[in-house]
Write an enzyme that holds these catalytic residues in place. Structure first.
Site, PDB file in Angstrom:
ATOM      1  N   GLU A  31       0.838  -1.208   0.000  1.00 51.93           N
ATOM      2  CA  GLU A  31       0.000   0.000   0.000  1.00 51.93           C
ATOM      3  C   GLU A  31       0.867   1.250   0.000  1.00 51.93           C
ATOM      4  O   GLU A  31       2.006   1.225   0.467  1.00 51.93           O
ATOM      5  CB  GLU A  31      -0.887   0.022   1.256  1.00 51.93           C
ATOM      6  CG  GLU A  31      -2.316  -0.408   1.028  1.00 51.93           C
ATOM      7  CD  GLU A  31      -3.160   0.571   0.196  1.00 51.93           C
ATOM      8  OE1 GLU A  31      -2.589   1.407  -0.543  1.00 51.93           O
ATOM      9  OE2 GLU A  31      -4.383   0.481   0.291  1.00 51.93           O
ATOM     10  N   ASP A  32       0.309   2.332  -0.504  1.00 53.25           N
ATOM     11  CA  ASP A  32       1.015   3.611  -0.407  1.00 53.25           C
ATOM     12  C   ASP A  32       0.767   4.262   0.946  1.00 53.25           C
ATOM     13  O   ASP A  32       1.664   4.823   1.548  1.00 53.25           O
ATOM     14  CB  ASP A  32       0.618   4.556  -1.552  1.00 53.25           C
ATOM     15  CG  ASP A  32      -0.885   4.688  -1.693  1.00 53.25           C
ATOM     16  OD1 ASP A  32      -1.600   3.692  -1.495  1.00 53.25           O
ATOM     17  OD2 ASP A  32      -1.372   5.788  -1.996  1.00 53.25           O
ATOM     18  N   ASP A  82      -4.480   5.046   6.311  1.00 55.57           N
ATOM     19  CA  ASP A  82      -4.989   6.258   6.954  1.00 55.57           C
ATOM     20  C   ASP A  82      -6.024   5.851   8.010  1.00 55.57           C
ATOM     21  O   ASP A  82      -5.666   5.563   9.142  1.00 55.57           O
ATOM     22  CB  ASP A  82      -5.572   7.149   5.843  1.00 55.57           C
ATOM     23  CG  ASP A  82      -5.968   8.531   6.341  1.00 55.57           C
ATOM     24  OD1 ASP A  82      -5.755   8.832   7.523  1.00 55.57           O
ATOM     25  OD2 ASP A  82      -6.504   9.319   5.534  1.00 55.57           O
ATOM     26  N   PHE A 111      -2.428  16.272   4.388  1.00 58.73           N
ATOM     27  CA  PHE A 111      -2.796  15.666   3.105  1.00 58.73           C
ATOM     28  C   PHE A 111      -1.561  15.588   2.220  1.00 58.73           C
ATOM     29  O   PHE A 111      -0.942  16.610   1.908  1.00 58.73           O
ATOM     30  CB  PHE A 111      -3.903  16.474   2.423  1.00 58.73           C
ATOM     31  CG  PHE A 111      -4.497  15.739   1.261  1.00 58.73           C
ATOM     32  CD1 PHE A 111      -5.509  14.804   1.462  1.00 58.73           C
ATOM     33  CD2 PHE A 111      -4.023  15.940  -0.033  1.00 58.73           C
ATOM     34  CE1 PHE A 111      -6.040  14.083   0.392  1.00 58.73           C
ATOM     35  CE2 PHE A 111      -4.546  15.230  -1.106  1.00 58.73           C
ATOM     36  CZ  PHE A 111      -5.560  14.306  -0.891  1.00 58.73           C
ATOM     37  N   ARG A 170       0.277  12.498  -9.060  1.00 53.78           N
ATOM     38  CA  ARG A 170       0.803  11.145  -8.835  1.00 53.78           C
ATOM     39  C   ARG A 170       2.242  11.003  -9.312  1.00 53.78           C
ATOM     40  O   ARG A 170       3.000  10.195  -8.779  1.00 53.78           O
ATOM     41  CB  ARG A 170      -0.033  10.098  -9.591  1.00 53.78           C
ATOM     42  CG  ARG A 170      -1.371   9.774  -8.959  1.00 53.78           C
ATOM     43  CD  ARG A 170      -1.923   8.471  -9.537  1.00 53.78           C
ATOM     44  NE  ARG A 170      -3.368   8.379  -9.429  1.00 53.78           N
ATOM     45  CZ  ARG A 170      -4.024   7.917  -8.355  1.00 53.78           C
ATOM     46  NH1 ARG A 170      -3.354   7.549  -7.285  1.00 53.78           N
ATOM     47  NH2 ARG A 170      -5.333   7.863  -8.347  1.00 53.78           N
TER      48      ARG A 170
END
Ligand code: PRP
Length: 174
Positions: free
Chosen positions: A98-99, A102, A151, A164
């Site tokens: 996963e990046d 959260d 964010f 991205r």
């Protein structure tokens, strides 16, 4: 794309160094055994490419297309599979790539989805961990960086599909 709104949080050198270490850590965990790396699209595509090279040895690459529904800026945990794995994972050592974790809702869903397919083992690596927002406990095995509640975009992570392709992780300020 408005670069005046982004501030570098983790630069390219820091990413490269940490991912090398993560790869070594992960390879040490599995010894010489083959590993099936499962990238969760889209955010993890860049991390996946660098990480599997850093792990070395026999690594199979699978891609899971998921689309999470976000209520505003927050994940709702409702996940739709848009592209399933190409092969069964039964009996394999699987590593979810996963990046970012959260709220943890996406990962919680994915763990349940994949566990029923009877992998030999199922572990998680995330490049970024944002623990302040956690809504469900997720046992993350390998973490690249723990980040504050901001964010972030870049290195695979987007804002409305933009940013991205930045080669670094940046904080986005609206
Ligand atoms: C992001 C990220 C995780 C998820 C994490 O995906 O890649 O899959 O959100 O959030 P959570 O822990 O709060 O559930 P996103 O839905 O933005 O899709 P993308 O990877 O295609 O950009």
């Amino acid at each position: 794309m408005d670069l005046s709104r982004v501030r570098v949080l983790i630069d390219e050198d820091a990413l490269r160094a940490r991912i090398q270490d993560l790869g070594a850590e992960i390879r040490a965990e599995y010894g010489d055994a083959p590993v099936t790396a499962i990238a969760v699209l889209k955010g993890s595509f860049m991390f996946m490419a660098d990480l599997v090279r850093a792990i070395g040895g026999e690594v199979r690459c699978e891609f899971l297309g998921v689309s999470s529904y976000h209520g505003g800026t927050r994940s709702t945990g409702v996940v739709r599979i848009t592209q399933d794995l190409k092969h069964p994972i039964e009996g394999q050592h699987c590593l979810i790539v996963e990046d970012i974790v959260d709220t943890g809702l996406t990962m919680d869903y994915l763990l349940r989805l994949l566990q029923v397919r009877k992998p030999r083992s199922l572990k998680i690596v995330t490049l970024l961990d944002k623990p302040t927002n956690r809504e469900v406990d997720v046992d993350v095995d390998f973490v690249g960086f723990t980040i504050p509640d901001e964010f972030v975009v870049g290195y695979g992570l987007d804002l409305g599909e933009v940013y991205r392709n930045l080669p670094y992780i940046a904080v986005y300020t609206p």
